[in-house]
Write an enzyme that holds these catalytic residues in place. Structure first.
Site, PDB file in Angstrom:
ATOM      1  N   SER A 201       0.817  -1.227   0.000  1.00  0.00           N
ATOM      2  CA  SER A 201       0.000   0.000   0.000  1.00  0.00           C
ATOM      3  C   SER A 201       0.850   1.277   0.000  1.00  0.00           C
ATOM      4  O   SER A 201       1.798   1.411   0.776  1.00  0.00           O
ATOM      5  CB  SER A 201      -0.918   0.018   1.219  1.00  0.00           C
ATOM      6  OG  SER A 201      -1.596   1.264   1.253  1.00  0.00           O
TER       7      SER A 201
ATOM      8  N   LYS B 251     -13.762  -3.666   1.274  1.00  0.00           N
ATOM      9  CA  LYS B 251     -14.610  -2.479   1.061  1.00  0.00           C
ATOM     10  C   LYS B 251     -16.108  -2.767   1.219  1.00  0.00           C
ATOM     11  O   LYS B 251     -16.837  -1.958   1.778  1.00  0.00           O
ATOM     12  CB  LYS B 251     -14.354  -1.889  -0.333  1.00  0.00           C
ATOM     13  CG  LYS B 251     -12.979  -1.219  -0.469  1.00  0.00           C
ATOM     14  CD  LYS B 251     -12.839  -0.585  -1.841  1.00  0.00           C
ATOM     15  CE  LYS B 251     -11.446  -0.044  -2.057  1.00  0.00           C
ATOM     16  NZ  LYS B 251     -11.316   0.665  -3.338  1.00  0.00           N
TER      17      LYS B 251
ATOM     18  N   ALA C 144     -15.350  -1.366  -8.765  1.00  0.00           N
ATOM     19  CA  ALA C 144     -14.730  -0.075  -9.135  1.00  0.00           C
ATOM     20  C   ALA C 144     -15.660   0.702 -10.064  1.00  0.00           C
ATOM     21  O   ALA C 144     -15.842   1.918  -9.908  1.00  0.00           O
ATOM     22  CB  ALA C 144     -13.385  -0.306  -9.794  1.00  0.00           C
TER      23      ALA C 144
ATOM     24  N   THR D 170     -19.793  -9.946 -18.742  1.00  0.00           N
ATOM     25  CA  THR D 170     -21.077 -10.505 -18.294  1.00  0.00           C
ATOM     26  C   THR D 170     -22.106  -9.379 -18.388  1.00  0.00           C
ATOM     27  O   THR D 170     -22.143  -8.483 -17.544  1.00  0.00           O
ATOM     28  CB  THR D 170     -20.953 -11.010 -16.833  1.00  0.00           C
ATOM     29  OG1 THR D 170     -19.793 -11.825 -16.740  1.00  0.00           O
ATOM     30  CG2 THR D 170     -22.188 -11.775 -16.393  1.00  0.00           C
TER      31      THR D 170
HETATM   32  P1  NDP Z   1     -14.071  -6.674  -9.677  1.00  0.00           P
HETATM   33  O1  NDP Z   1     -13.499  -8.016  -9.452  1.00  0.00           O
HETATM   34  O2  NDP Z   1     -15.198  -6.180  -8.830  1.00  0.00           O
HETATM   35  O3  NDP Z   1     -14.592  -6.588 -11.212  1.00  0.00           O
HETATM   36  C1  NDP Z   1     -13.785  -7.038 -12.249  1.00  0.00           C
HETATM   37  C2  NDP Z   1     -14.377  -6.604 -13.603  1.00  0.00           C
HETATM   38  O4  NDP Z   1     -13.414  -6.888 -14.619  1.00  0.00           O
HETATM   39  C3  NDP Z   1     -15.657  -7.368 -14.001  1.00  0.00           C
HETATM   40  O5  NDP Z   1     -16.508  -6.466 -14.675  1.00  0.00           O
HETATM   41  C4  NDP Z   1     -15.110  -8.451 -14.950  1.00  0.00           C
HETATM   42  O6  NDP Z   1     -16.047  -8.912 -15.897  1.00  0.00           O
HETATM   43  C5  NDP Z   1     -14.031  -7.665 -15.653  1.00  0.00           C
HETATM   44  N1  NDP Z   1     -12.977  -8.498 -16.278  1.00  0.00           N
HETATM   45  C6  NDP Z   1     -11.994  -9.202 -15.666  1.00  0.00           C
HETATM   46  N2  NDP Z   1     -11.181  -9.772 -16.568  1.00  0.00           N
HETATM   47  C7  NDP Z   1     -11.638  -9.399 -17.800  1.00  0.00           C
HETATM   48  C8  NDP Z   1     -11.234  -9.652 -19.149  1.00  0.00           C
HETATM   49  N3  NDP Z   1     -10.160 -10.408 -19.421  1.00  0.00           N
HETATM   50  N4  NDP Z   1     -11.941  -9.099 -20.158  1.00  0.00           N
HETATM   51  C9  NDP Z   1     -13.024  -8.342 -19.912  1.00  0.00           C
HETATM   52  N5  NDP Z   1     -13.471  -8.055 -18.654  1.00  0.00           N
HETATM   53  C10 NDP Z   1     -12.785  -8.582 -17.612  1.00  0.00           C
HETATM   54  O7  NDP Z   1     -12.821  -5.668  -9.634  1.00  0.00           O
HETATM   55  P2  NDP Z   1     -12.836  -4.125  -9.173  1.00  0.00           P
HETATM   56  O8  NDP Z   1     -14.001  -3.482  -9.838  1.00  0.00           O
HETATM   57  O9  NDP Z   1     -12.714  -4.041  -7.704  1.00  0.00           O
HETATM   58  O10 NDP Z   1     -11.438  -3.573  -9.776  1.00  0.00           O
HETATM   59  C11 NDP Z   1     -11.276  -3.278 -11.158  1.00  0.00           C
HETATM   60  C12 NDP Z   1      -9.967  -2.528 -11.365  1.00  0.00           C
HETATM   61  O11 NDP Z   1     -10.021  -1.228 -10.771  1.00  0.00           O
HETATM   62  C13 NDP Z   1      -8.726  -3.221 -10.780  1.00  0.00           C
HETATM   63  O12 NDP Z   1      -7.696  -3.183 -11.770  1.00  0.00           O
HETATM   64  C14 NDP Z   1      -8.337  -2.336  -9.606  1.00  0.00           C
HETATM   65  O13 NDP Z   1      -6.944  -2.345  -9.399  1.00  0.00           O
HETATM   66  C15 NDP Z   1      -8.789  -0.965 -10.100  1.00  0.00           C
HETATM   67  N6  NDP Z   1      -9.044   0.017  -8.995  1.00  0.00           N
HETATM   68  C16 NDP Z   1      -8.246   1.141  -8.924  1.00  0.00           C
HETATM   69  C17 NDP Z   1      -8.434   2.097  -7.936  1.00  0.00           C
HETATM   70  C18 NDP Z   1      -7.533   3.303  -7.884  1.00  0.00           C
HETATM   71  O14 NDP Z   1      -7.533   4.009  -6.861  1.00  0.00           O
HETATM   72  N7  NDP Z   1      -6.768   3.604  -8.913  1.00  0.00           N
HETATM   73  C19 NDP Z   1      -9.494   1.940  -6.925  1.00  0.00           C
HETATM   74  C20 NDP Z   1     -10.300   0.747  -7.096  1.00  0.00           C
HETATM   75  C21 NDP Z   1     -10.063  -0.180  -8.088  1.00  0.00           C
HETATM   76  P3  NDP Z   1     -17.117 -10.078 -15.508  1.00  0.00           P
HETATM   77  O15 NDP Z   1     -18.193  -9.412 -14.717  1.00  0.00           O
HETATM   78  O16 NDP Z   1     -17.578 -10.591 -16.814  1.00  0.00           O
HETATM   79  O17 NDP Z   1     -16.333 -11.101 -14.710  1.00  0.00           O
END
Ligand code: NDP
Length: 266
Positions: free
Chosen positions: A14, A65, A130, A151
């Site tokens: 972190s 979270k 996110a 999805t």
């Molecule tokens: P979640 O696990 O809640 O959601 C993941 C999402 O990514 C889903 O919509 C999933 O689709 C999709 N996904 C994963 N792999 C693929 C792929 N190969 N192709 C297409 N879609 C894909 O994760 P979060 O929402 O918590 O986090 C998402 C990102 O945001 C992370 O990289 C995290 O590091 C970043 N983040 C950054 C922050 C910052 O302060 N900069 C703060 C919070 C998050 P499906 O529903 O189909 O599985």
């Protein structure tokens, strides 16, 4: 001296203690900001311990979270909309849960990158935690949002939930073909070094691409954008600093200068 911490698992990586120390220096505030490893099953015990240690506030990171959202005494409106808590504030006997991730992104886009978000056709790819946290602040900033996700049902649910806040439509990933002003990657694909199966035709002359993920090297999404000649490509480090700045403001009543901190972290 006021005490703060960031809780999550893993927590070693972190950057929050460094960011808050740099903000505190801007105002000559003395504070202690530590990292606390907290497992999901011991969340409540960890919160009790923080109370006993007279902690003023804590940041919450993965995977706590949503759990924090369900356990606090009072939720701010933006935490309610995000369905997640990234900032805890211990006030008297109450535990207040806020979410500064979305406003952190807006700060980065508007103040640091200088984008005027009004009427920008914005594509959000991804419909996880996110994505949910950034939709209401982007709609408040008057973006027109299209959301797509691997999805589809998750994208449809989010569009339905937020439609009363502004312009938001869900479309299937493979049907996204028109150009966008701003494309935000809110998937976790970059974390796994995966590419997203999306059409290049969504990139226009002045499209801006923003990956919520940050890393020392360009992410797979950033590489895809650069290969497709996008001139303005950003990672989410500025969002991280932005969310920290809004947590800092909540705890200390002062808005820190973010750009020097982003530069120092780079
Ligand atoms: P979640 O696990 O809640 O959601 C993941 C999402 O990514 C889903 O919509 C999933 O689709 C999709 N996904 C994963 N792999 C693929 C792929 N190969 N192709 C297409 N879609 C894909 O994760 P979060 O929402 O918590 O986090 C998402 C990102 O945001 C992370 O990289 C995290 O590091 C970043 N983040 C950054 C922050 C910052 O302060 N900069 C703060 C919070 C998050 P499906 O529903 O189909 O599985």
């Amino acid at each position: 001296m006021k005490k703060f911490t960031v809780i999550g698992n893993p927590i070693e990586h972190s950057l929050s203690p460094t960011i808050h120390a740099l903000f505190a220096k801007q105002f000559s505030i003395e504070l202690e900001y530590t990292k606390t490893l907290v497992l999901e099953e011991s969340f409540n015990a960890a919160i009790e311990k923080l109370k006993q240690n007279s902690i003023t506030g804590a940041n919450v990171t993965v995977p706590l979270k949503e759990l924090a959202f369900s356990q606090v005494d009072i939720l701010t409106e933006r935490a309610q909309l995000a369905g997640a808590v990234n900032t805890l504030h211990f006030v008297d006997n109450n535990l207040i849960g806020d979410n500064t991730d979305g406003v952190g992104l807006i700060s980065d886009l508007v103040e640091n990158i200088n984008i005027n978000l009004e009427n920008k056709n914005t594509l959000i790819i991804g419909a996880g935690g996110a994505a949910r946290g950034i939709i209401a602040p982007l709609l408040d900033a008057k973006c027109n949002i299209t959301i797509c996700n691997r999805t589809m049902s998750k994208a449809t649910n989010l569009a339905e939930k937020f439609k009363k806040h502004g312009s938001i439509t869900a479309i299937p990933l493979n049907e996204v073909t028109k150009e966008y002003d701003l494309i935000i990657n809110a998937t976790s694909a970059s974390l796994k070094k995966e590419t997203i199966n999306i059409n290049d035709s969504i990139i226009g002359e002045s499209t801006i691409c923003y990956d919520l993920m940050y890393s020392q090297k360009p992410t797979t999404f950033m590489e895809w954008a650069t290969e497709n000649n996008v001139k303005q490509v950003y990672d989410g480090l500025g969002m991280l600093v932005g969310q920290a700045a809004h947590s800092f403001k909540l705890w200390h009543g002062k808005a820190p200068n973010q750009l020097p901190v982003i530069r120092e972290l780079r």
